[in-house]
Scaffold this motif. Structure first.
Motif, PDB file in Angstrom:
ATOM      1  N   ALA A  95     -32.821  75.343 -69.740  1.00  0.00           N
ATOM      2  CA  ALA A  95     -34.078  74.896 -69.145  1.00  0.00           C
ATOM      3  C   ALA A  95     -34.008  73.413 -68.805  1.00  0.00           C
ATOM      4  CB  ALA A  95     -35.233  75.171 -70.094  1.00  0.00           C
ATOM      5  N   ILE A  96     -34.729  73.044 -67.734  1.00  0.00           N
ATOM      6  CA  ILE A  96     -34.726  71.662 -67.241  1.00  0.00           C
ATOM      7  C   ILE A  96     -36.139  71.111 -67.327  1.00  0.00           C
ATOM      8  CG2 ILE A  96     -34.191  70.176 -65.275  1.00  0.00           C
ATOM      9  CD1 ILE A  96     -32.503  72.621 -64.209  1.00  0.00           C
ATOM     10  N   ASP A  97     -36.308  70.025 -68.044  1.00  0.00           N
ATOM     11  CA  ASP A  97     -37.615  69.391 -68.175  1.00  0.00           C
ATOM     12  C   ASP A  97     -37.630  68.134 -67.311  1.00  0.00           C
ATOM     13  OD1 ASP A  97     -40.125  68.636 -68.906  1.00  0.00           O
ATOM     14  OD2 ASP A  97     -39.563  67.889 -70.893  1.00  0.00           O
ATOM     15  N   SER A  98     -38.119  68.293 -66.082  1.00  0.00           N
ATOM     16  CA  SER A  98     -38.146  67.174 -65.146  1.00  0.00           C
ATOM     17  C   SER A  98     -39.433  67.201 -64.341  1.00  0.00           C
ATOM     18  CB  SER A  98     -36.944  67.232 -64.189  1.00  0.00           C
ATOM     19  OG  SER A  98     -37.118  66.339 -63.097  1.00  0.00           O
ATOM     20  N   GLU A  99     -40.282  66.227 -64.524  1.00  0.00           N
ATOM     21  CA  GLU A  99     -41.521  66.146 -63.761  1.00  0.00           C
ATOM     22  C   GLU A  99     -41.222  65.921 -62.276  1.00  0.00           C
ATOM     23  OE1 GLU A  99     -44.598  66.847 -64.641  1.00  0.00           O
ATOM     24  OE2 GLU A  99     -43.708  67.432 -66.569  1.00  0.00           O
ATOM     25  N   THR A 100     -40.141  65.218 -61.991  1.00  0.00           N
ATOM     26  CA  THR A 100     -39.760  64.996 -60.588  1.00  0.00           C
ATOM     27  C   THR A 100     -39.500  66.324 -59.887  1.00  0.00           C
ATOM     28  OG1 THR A 100     -38.775  62.834 -61.053  1.00  0.00           O
ATOM     29  CG2 THR A 100     -38.031  63.963 -59.063  1.00  0.00           C
ATOM     30  N   LEU A 101     -38.743  67.200 -60.526  1.00  0.00           N
ATOM     31  CA  LEU A 101     -38.428  68.490 -59.922  1.00  0.00           C
ATOM     32  C   LEU A 101     -39.666  69.374 -59.830  1.00  0.00           C
ATOM     33  CD1 LEU A 101     -34.982  69.254 -61.599  1.00  0.00           C
ATOM     34  CD2 LEU A 101     -35.409  68.463 -59.265  1.00  0.00           C
ATOM     35  N   LYS A 102     -40.487  69.368 -60.859  1.00  0.00           N
ATOM     36  CA  LYS A 102     -41.693  70.191 -60.845  1.00  0.00           C
ATOM     37  C   LYS A 102     -42.664  69.725 -59.760  1.00  0.00           C
ATOM     38  CE  LYS A 102     -41.414  71.127 -65.809  1.00  0.00           C
ATOM     39  NZ  LYS A 102     -42.030  70.867 -67.137  1.00  0.00           N
ATOM     40  N   THR A 103     -42.667  68.435 -59.504  1.00  0.00           N
ATOM     41  CA  THR A 103     -43.561  67.883 -58.485  1.00  0.00           C
ATOM     42  C   THR A 103     -43.032  68.122 -57.080  1.00  0.00           C
ATOM     43  OG1 THR A 103     -44.321  66.151 -59.987  1.00  0.00           O
ATOM     44  CG2 THR A 103     -44.660  65.773 -57.644  1.00  0.00           C
ATOM     45  N   ARG A 104     -41.727  67.964 -56.898  1.00  0.00           N
ATOM     46  CA  ARG A 104     -41.132  68.036 -55.567  1.00  0.00           C
ATOM     47  C   ARG A 104     -40.870  69.466 -55.083  1.00  0.00           C
ATOM     48  NH1 ARG A 104     -40.726  64.049 -51.918  1.00  0.00           N
ATOM     49  NH2 ARG A 104     -38.632  64.712 -51.313  1.00  0.00           N
ATOM     50  N   PHE A 276     -31.887  64.026 -57.499  1.00  0.00           N
ATOM     51  CA  PHE A 276     -31.446  63.460 -56.223  1.00  0.00           C
ATOM     52  C   PHE A 276     -31.498  64.519 -55.119  1.00  0.00           C
ATOM     53  CE2 PHE A 276     -28.166  62.515 -53.055  1.00  0.00           C
ATOM     54  CZ  PHE A 276     -28.561  61.248 -52.647  1.00  0.00           C
ATOM     55  N   LEU A 277     -31.122  65.760 -55.438  1.00  0.00           N
ATOM     56  CA  LEU A 277     -31.151  66.826 -54.438  1.00  0.00           C
ATOM     57  C   LEU A 277     -32.561  67.073 -53.915  1.00  0.00           C
ATOM     58  CD1 LEU A 277     -28.708  69.537 -55.878  1.00  0.00           C
ATOM     59  CD2 LEU A 277     -28.227  67.689 -54.274  1.00  0.00           C
ATOM     60  N   ALA A 278     -33.561  66.712 -54.701  1.00  0.00           N
ATOM     61  CA  ALA A 278     -34.951  66.891 -54.284  1.00  0.00           C
ATOM     62  C   ALA A 278     -35.498  65.673 -53.542  1.00  0.00           C
ATOM     63  CB  ALA A 278     -35.821  67.177 -55.503  1.00  0.00           C
ATOM     64  N   SER A 279     -34.699  64.622 -53.418  1.00  0.00           N
ATOM     65  CA  SER A 279     -35.152  63.391 -52.757  1.00  0.00           C
ATOM     66  C   SER A 279     -35.200  63.564 -51.241  1.00  0.00           C
ATOM     67  CB  SER A 279     -34.217  62.233 -53.104  1.00  0.00           C
ATOM     68  OG  SER A 279     -32.942  62.426 -52.493  1.00  0.00           O
ATOM     69  N   ASP A 280     -35.944  62.692 -50.576  1.00  0.00           N
ATOM     70  CA  ASP A 280     -36.020  62.736 -49.110  1.00  0.00           C
ATOM     71  C   ASP A 280     -34.634  62.594 -48.491  1.00  0.00           C
ATOM     72  OD1 ASP A 280     -38.746  63.039 -49.203  1.00  0.00           O
ATOM     73  OD2 ASP A 280     -39.197  60.920 -48.853  1.00  0.00           O
ATOM     74  N   ASN A 291     -28.250  72.885 -41.175  1.00  0.00           N
ATOM     75  CA  ASN A 291     -29.279  73.628 -40.430  1.00  0.00           C
ATOM     76  C   ASN A 291     -30.196  74.451 -41.330  1.00  0.00           C
ATOM     77  OD1 ASN A 291     -28.069  72.798 -37.869  1.00  0.00           O
ATOM     78  ND2 ASN A 291     -26.456  74.261 -38.340  1.00  0.00           N
ATOM     79  N   GLU A 292     -30.426  73.960 -42.548  1.00  0.00           N
ATOM     80  CA  GLU A 292     -31.328  74.624 -43.470  1.00  0.00           C
ATOM     81  C   GLU A 292     -32.677  73.917 -43.478  1.00  0.00           C
ATOM     82  OE1 GLU A 292     -29.014  76.105 -47.220  1.00  0.00           O
ATOM     83  OE2 GLU A 292     -28.096  74.219 -46.581  1.00  0.00           O
ATOM     84  N   TYR A 293     -33.715  74.631 -43.868  1.00  0.00           N
ATOM     85  CA  TYR A 293     -35.032  74.020 -43.995  1.00  0.00           C
ATOM     86  C   TYR A 293     -35.135  73.311 -45.340  1.00  0.00           C
ATOM     87  CZ  TYR A 293     -36.527  77.052 -40.131  1.00  0.00           C
ATOM     88  OH  TYR A 293     -36.652  77.679 -38.922  1.00  0.00           O
ATOM     89  N   PRO A 294     -35.517  72.045 -45.328  1.00  0.00           N
ATOM     90  CA  PRO A 294     -35.711  71.360 -46.610  1.00  0.00           C
ATOM     91  C   PRO A 294     -36.847  72.007 -47.401  1.00  0.00           C
ATOM     92  CG  PRO A 294     -35.578  69.784 -44.799  1.00  0.00           C
ATOM     93  CD  PRO A 294     -35.715  71.138 -44.188  1.00  0.00           C
ATOM     94  N   ILE A 295     -36.721  72.023 -48.698  1.00  0.00           N
ATOM     95  CA  ILE A 295     -37.777  72.562 -49.552  1.00  0.00           C
ATOM     96  C   ILE A 295     -38.999  71.664 -49.541  1.00  0.00           C
ATOM     97  CG2 ILE A 295     -38.405  72.939 -51.975  1.00  0.00           C
ATOM     98  CD1 ILE A 295     -36.792  75.229 -51.048  1.00  0.00           C
ATOM     99  N   ALA A 296     -38.754  70.357 -49.485  1.00  0.00           N
ATOM    100  CA  ALA A 296     -39.847  69.399 -49.601  1.00  0.00           C
ATOM    101  C   ALA A 296     -40.534  69.107 -48.270  1.00  0.00           C
ATOM    102  CB  ALA A 296     -39.326  68.093 -50.210  1.00  0.00           C
ATOM    103  N   GLY A 297     -40.157  69.823 -47.205  1.00  0.00           N
ATOM    104  CA  GLY A 297     -40.819  69.651 -45.923  1.00  0.00           C
ATOM    105  C   GLY A 297     -39.985  68.889 -44.912  1.00  0.00           C
ATOM    106  N   GLY A 298     -40.347  69.014 -43.631  1.00  0.00           N
ATOM    107  CA  GLY A 298     -39.641  68.338 -42.559  1.00  0.00           C
ATOM    108  C   GLY A 298     -38.436  69.126 -42.086  1.00  0.00           C
ATOM    109  N   ASP A 299     -37.762  68.607 -41.067  1.00  0.00           N
ATOM    110  CA  ASP A 299     -36.576  69.277 -40.538  1.00  0.00           C
ATOM    111  C   ASP A 299     -35.376  68.349 -40.463  1.00  0.00           C
ATOM    112  OD1 ASP A 299     -36.978  67.650 -38.302  1.00  0.00           O
ATOM    113  OD2 ASP A 299     -37.945  69.217 -37.157  1.00  0.00           O
ATOM    114  N   GLY A 300     -35.490  67.155 -41.046  1.00  0.00           N
ATOM    115  CA  GLY A 300     -34.378  66.225 -41.077  1.00  0.00           C
ATOM    116  C   GLY A 300     -33.942  65.736 -39.711  1.00  0.00           C
ATOM    117  N   GLY A 301     -34.819  65.846 -38.724  1.00  0.00           N
ATOM    118  CA  GLY A 301     -34.448  65.405 -37.386  1.00  0.00           C
ATOM    119  C   GLY A 301     -33.500  66.351 -36.672  1.00  0.00           C
ATOM    120  N   ASN A 302     -33.382  67.592 -37.143  1.00  0.00           N
ATOM    121  CA  ASN A 302     -32.491  68.577 -36.551  1.00  0.00           C
ATOM    122  C   ASN A 302     -33.215  69.247 -35.380  1.00  0.00           C
ATOM    123  OD1 ASN A 302     -31.045  71.007 -35.973  1.00  0.00           O
ATOM    124  ND2 ASN A 302     -30.133  70.960 -38.013  1.00  0.00           N
TER     125      ASN A 302
END
Length: 338
Positions: A95-104, A276-280, A291-302
């Motif tokens: 299990a991973i206890d990370s508020e950053t991951l739970k939020t993002r 870091f993987l959850a960062s912008d 060419n994947e959809y980001p989980i946190a939103g946006g399209d990365g300018g693709n």
């Protein structure tokens, strides 16, 4: 213990002994060039070195099992929630206890017990030949693929392919096993040829007129759209994409995701890697590089990815794909979806 197993354990122990707090050992089933750039960006941002072991998901899971408590693995990164479920069900994650991951990371794209998190999305959608004799209005839902009017019109990947198992696993969860099996039987009855090849091969088959309709993950098609090769552009021009079930549950969406190995020697560094993987910055690598959809939103300018347009995604938690994987495989076997 066999000699082969002993060698694996000793090798793992040797790697673990050389690891330091400034390293993270990554076991990954992904093999994209953009991921190398992603790891370099993490190293630059944190000073933590990423040691990478690549392999197929099943190979990595077997390696983690063989190494057991002496495994040097810190992170397991793979495509498809079904593979993450396999790792969790084998007791290979923690299990991973990370508020950053739970939020993002939205709840639909992470394990309810926080054993793993998704970091990029891909939709499994319908592709139709523009001049293949099938009215697109006939294939606006996944259910439509079992319509008798499509007999001899479908190309499909193998029933044992993890993407199709996860899709059917989702249907078992949402429709119930009886309806899911009736649908799978209908798909088999409509096949133009025996299942073979990967997602790109199915799209090529539609473009070539070998069949008129198929299912594939979005990022495979976007590769054709974004390519500067005339032959790839010609394939994309002959195929129409359809996001299914837009007036009901939404399009089936799967993930690439990661969890921390049960015996991770560098757990703190592993958590930083996942955060870091959850960062912008990292989210843009997933979009622009693969060419994947980001989980946190946006399209990365693709631009090619953005060309597909917005769509309604199914909000079923992706953990259901793995939980229903055994039932999905049994259905595939019974209906003869080889």
């Amino acid at each position: 213990m066999s000699l082969k197993s002993l060698i694996a354990v000793l090798a793992a122990a040797g790697l673990a002994a050389t690891a330091t707090a400034a390293e993270v050992n990554l076991y990954t089933g992904r093999h994209y060039e953009a991921d190398t750039q992603l790891y370099a960006a993490f190293e630059k941002a944190t000073g933590i070195k990423v040691n990478v072991f690549e392999g197929k998901a099943d190979e990595i899971l077997a390696k983690l099992e063989a190494e057991a408590e002496v495994s040097p693995a810190d992170v397991f990164l793979t495509a498809d929630a079904g593979n993450l479920w396999r790792a969790e069900s084998k007791g290979l994650l923690q299990a991973i206890d990370s508020e950053t991951l739970k939020t993002r990371i939205p709840e639909a794209y992470r394990d309810p017990e926080n054993m793993w998190f998704g970091f990029s999305r891909r939709a499994r959608i319908i592709f139709v030949a523009k001049d293949g004799g099938v009215d697109p209005s006939l294939v606006q839902t996944y259910e439509d693929l079992a319509r008798p009017e499509l007999k001899g019109k479908l190309c499909m990947r193998s029933g044992s392919a993890i993407y199709n198992l996860s899709l059917l696993g989702a249907f078992v969860a949402e429709w119930g096993p009886e309806k899911a099996e009736a649908w799978a039987a209908g798909v088999v009855a409509n096949l133009a040829k025996p299942p073979q090849g990967g997602d790109s091969d199915q799209i090529k088959a539609v473009a070539a007129g070998e069949c008129a309709v198929t299912l594939a993950n979005t990022y495979y098609f976007v590769r054709f759209l974004a390519s500067d090769k005339p032959e790839d552009q010609a394939i994309a021009a002959k195929v129409q994409w359809i996001f299914p079930n837009q007036s009901t549950t939404g399009a089936h969406v799967n993930i690439s995701g990661a969890g921390i190995a049960k015996y991770a020697p560098n757990r703190e560094a592993a958590v930083k890697f996942l955060e870091f993987l959850a960062s912008d910055e990292a989210q843009n690598y997933f979009a622009a590089g693969n060419n994947e959809y980001p989980i946190a939103g946006g399209d990365g300018g693709n631009a090619a990815l953005a060309k597909l347009g917005d769509f309604k995604a199914d909000q079923l938690n992706v953990s259901a794909y793995g939980e229903n994987q055994p039932a999905a495989q049994e259905i595939m076997d019974r209906v003869g979806w080889k």
